[in-house]
Design an enzyme around this catalytic site. Structure first.
Site, PDB file in Angstrom:
ATOM      1  N   ASP A  21       0.927  -1.330  -0.177  1.00 12.74           N
ATOM      2  CA  ASP A  21      -0.080  -0.234  -0.325  1.00 12.74           C
ATOM      3  C   ASP A  21       0.847   1.452  -0.139  1.00 12.74           C
ATOM      4  O   ASP A  21       2.195   1.198   0.757  1.00 12.74           O
ATOM      5  CB  ASP A  21      -0.587   0.297   1.538  1.00 12.74           C
ATOM      6  CG  ASP A  21      -1.870   1.196   1.239  1.00 12.74           C
ATOM      7  OD1 ASP A  21      -2.203   1.177   0.118  1.00 12.74           O
ATOM      8  OD2 ASP A  21      -2.595   1.263   2.407  1.00 12.74           O
ATOM      9  N   HIS A  38       2.053   3.698  -8.558  1.00  8.11           N
ATOM     10  CA  HIS A  38       2.110   2.027  -9.255  1.00  8.11           C
ATOM     11  C   HIS A  38       3.229   1.605  -9.941  1.00  8.11           C
ATOM     12  O   HIS A  38       4.029   0.728  -9.744  1.00  8.11           O
ATOM     13  CB  HIS A  38       0.486   1.941  -9.726  1.00  8.11           C
ATOM     14  CG  HIS A  38      -0.720   2.250  -9.396  1.00  8.11           C
ATOM     15  ND1 HIS A  38      -0.304   1.618  -7.980  1.00  8.11           N
ATOM     16  CD2 HIS A  38      -1.333   3.549  -9.674  1.00  8.11           C
ATOM     17  CE1 HIS A  38      -1.601   1.920  -7.266  1.00  8.11           C
ATOM     18  NE2 HIS A  38      -2.065   2.700  -8.201  1.00  8.11           N
ATOM     19  N   LEU A 132      10.751 -19.811  -5.451  1.00  6.61           N
ATOM     20  CA  LEU A 132      10.116 -19.028  -4.426  1.00  6.61           C
ATOM     21  C   LEU A 132       8.421 -19.439  -5.319  1.00  6.61           C
ATOM     22  O   LEU A 132       8.877 -19.499  -6.520  1.00  6.61           O
ATOM     23  CB  LEU A 132       9.846 -18.287  -4.841  1.00  6.61           C
ATOM     24  CG  LEU A 132       9.095 -17.009  -4.456  1.00  6.61           C
ATOM     25  CD1 LEU A 132       8.708 -17.109  -2.420  1.00  6.61           C
ATOM     26  CD2 LEU A 132       9.789 -15.353  -5.002  1.00  6.61           C
TER      27      LEU A 132
HETATM   28  C1  IPE Z   1      -5.278  -2.507  -0.048  1.00  8.39           C
HETATM   29  O1  IPE Z   1      -5.298  -1.412  -0.412  1.00  8.39           O
HETATM   30  C2  IPE Z   1      -5.294  -3.040  -1.270  1.00  8.39           C
HETATM   31  C3  IPE Z   1      -4.095  -3.964  -2.231  1.00  8.39           C
HETATM   32  C4  IPE Z   1      -3.582  -3.456  -1.468  1.00  8.39           C
HETATM   33  C5  IPE Z   1      -3.885  -4.172  -3.311  1.00  8.39           C
HETATM   34  P1  IPE Z   1      -6.133  -0.083  -0.447  1.00  8.39           P
HETATM   35  O2  IPE Z   1      -5.512   0.871  -0.224  1.00  8.39           O
HETATM   36  O3  IPE Z   1      -7.367  -0.523  -1.433  1.00  8.39           O
HETATM   37  O4  IPE Z   1      -6.820  -0.413   1.082  1.00  8.39           O
HETATM   38  P2  IPE Z   1      -7.864   0.529   1.338  1.00  8.39           P
HETATM   39  O5  IPE Z   1      -9.192   0.456   0.760  1.00  8.39           O
HETATM   40  O6  IPE Z   1      -7.239   1.769   1.969  1.00  8.39           O
HETATM   41  O7  IPE Z   1      -8.048   0.293   2.976  1.00  8.39           O
HETATM   42  C1  IPE Z   2      -1.694   0.096  -3.441  1.00 11.65           C
HETATM   43  O1  IPE Z   2      -1.562   1.439  -3.153  1.00 11.65           O
HETATM   44  C2  IPE Z   2      -1.964  -0.467  -4.512  1.00 11.65           C
HETATM   45  C3  IPE Z   2      -3.284  -1.286  -5.100  1.00 11.65           C
HETATM   46  C4  IPE Z   2      -4.561  -0.749  -4.199  1.00 11.65           C
HETATM   47  C5  IPE Z   2      -3.629  -1.095  -6.593  1.00 11.65           C
HETATM   48  P1  IPE Z   2      -2.438   2.449  -3.403  1.00 11.65           P
HETATM   49  O2  IPE Z   2      -3.231   2.348  -4.525  1.00 11.65           O
HETATM   50  O3  IPE Z   2      -3.709   2.351  -2.680  1.00 11.65           O
HETATM   51  O4  IPE Z   2      -1.641   4.256  -2.659  1.00 11.65           O
HETATM   52  P2  IPE Z   2      -2.779   4.635  -1.847  1.00 11.65           P
HETATM   53  O5  IPE Z   2      -2.693   4.390  -0.464  1.00 11.65           O
HETATM   54  O6  IPE Z   2      -4.201   5.908  -2.755  1.00 11.65           O
HETATM   55  O7  IPE Z   2      -1.507   5.729  -1.048  1.00 11.65           O
HETATM   56 MG    MG Z   3      -3.808   2.480  -0.582  1.00  9.64          MG
END
Ligand code: IPE
Ligand code: IPE
Ligand code: MG
Length: 249
Positions: A21, A38, A132
């Site tokens: 995240d 990303h 892995l």
């Molecule tokens: C969780 O992250 C999902 C992934 C890392 C793929 P999110 O950014 O979607 O989670 P929330 O919505 O903040 O809980």
């Molecule tokens: C996690 O990073 C990746 C995915 C959920 C695809 P986020 O896109 O949720 O990044 P933040 O949480 O908005 O910073």
């Molecule tokens: Mg996120």
């Protein structure tokens, strides 16, 4: 501090699961589009996969795209899917080089045909690799998985495959998408949020949890190794007392 050298190789976790995240916020703080986050997150995926290979980890599960992430703006979803296809294409030779086997868990029918085909190709191509196992949780959520397991169990129960006395922890685990994969010993979340976000709810029942404020694109091999060292210093009791688990047999 070199944390890699501090890892006790005879006491490795078998399976580490990561909620990757913080990509979007990382990009935003730098004044860029979320997709830039990303694409930088993919560099970290490469680093951490390599780190896992270097220490001889058996399973690494990466939460890549959740069921709930389908609710994001279409432009972001399309960008993530494009990055996914490009990375799978680019990384397949490296997977072979590193003896990595790709697995995917999640509701793959929601993916576009070309994305699913690309993933399936890489899964088949790397299926004989014995190092892995890299598990991508894609279009995945625990509640989706549990609903699916309920339906499949009821179907098989009605068809006389087993009777209800047969339903136990082992059977339920067999009906989850993670069948044949050991439960994660460690669950890591980067990006500062302290929540599970619908990830491996059943499987993480006894995982050791690790949270860091570091955004995923900034997460390094050393950050990863440091957590493994901390894991090795924790006492997992599984409900028993400290005295019971410290008895060596
Ligand atoms: C969780 O992250 C999902 C992934 C890392 C793929 P999110 O950014 O979607 O989670 P929330 O919505 O903040 O809980
Ligand atoms: C996690 O990073 C990746 C995915 C959920 C695809 P986020 O896109 O949720 O990044 P933040 O949480 O908005 O910073
Ligand atoms: Mg996120």
């Amino acid at each position: 501090m070199n944390f890699k050298e501090k890892i006790n190789k005879s006491f490795l976790p078998r399976h580490i699961a990561i909620v990757m995240d913080g990509n979007g916020r990382w990009a935003k703080y730098k004044g860029f589009d979320r997709l830039f986050g990303h694409s930088n997150g993919i560099k970290t995926v490469r680093q951490i996969t390599e780190a896992a290979v270097e220490i001889g980890l058996e399973y690494l599960t990466l939460y890549t795209f959740s069921t709930e992430n389908w609710n994001r703006p279409e432009k972001e979803i399309a960008g993530i899917m494009r990055l996914l296809v490009e990375s799978i294409e680019k990384e397949t030779p490296t997977f072979h080089q590193n003896n990595v086997r790709l697995l995917v868990i999640g509701d793959l029918y929601r993916l576009q045909d070309d994305v699913r085909a690309k993933l399936q190709g890489c899964i088949t191509e790397t299926s004989k690799n014995t190092g892995l196992s890299l598990v991508l949780a894609l279009s995945y959520s625990s509640k989706w998985e549990i609903i699916k397991a309920f339906k499949d169990i009821i179907f098989d129960l009605k068809n006389g495959k087993f009777d209800e006395d047969f339903i136990d922890e082992r059977l339920i685990s067999e009906y989850l998408t993670t069948r044949n994969i050991p439960d994660p010993d460690m669950l890591i979340r980067t990006g500062g949020e302290v929540r599970i976000s619908n990830f491996l709810l059943w499987q993480a029942a006894y995982s050791e949890l690790f949270f860091t404020d570091v955004f995923w694109p900034d997460f390094t091999k050393e950050n990863f190794y440091e957590m493994i060292v901390e894991y090795q210093n924790r006492e997992r009791r599984f409900g028993k007392t400290s005295e019971q688990v410290s008895i060596k047999n």
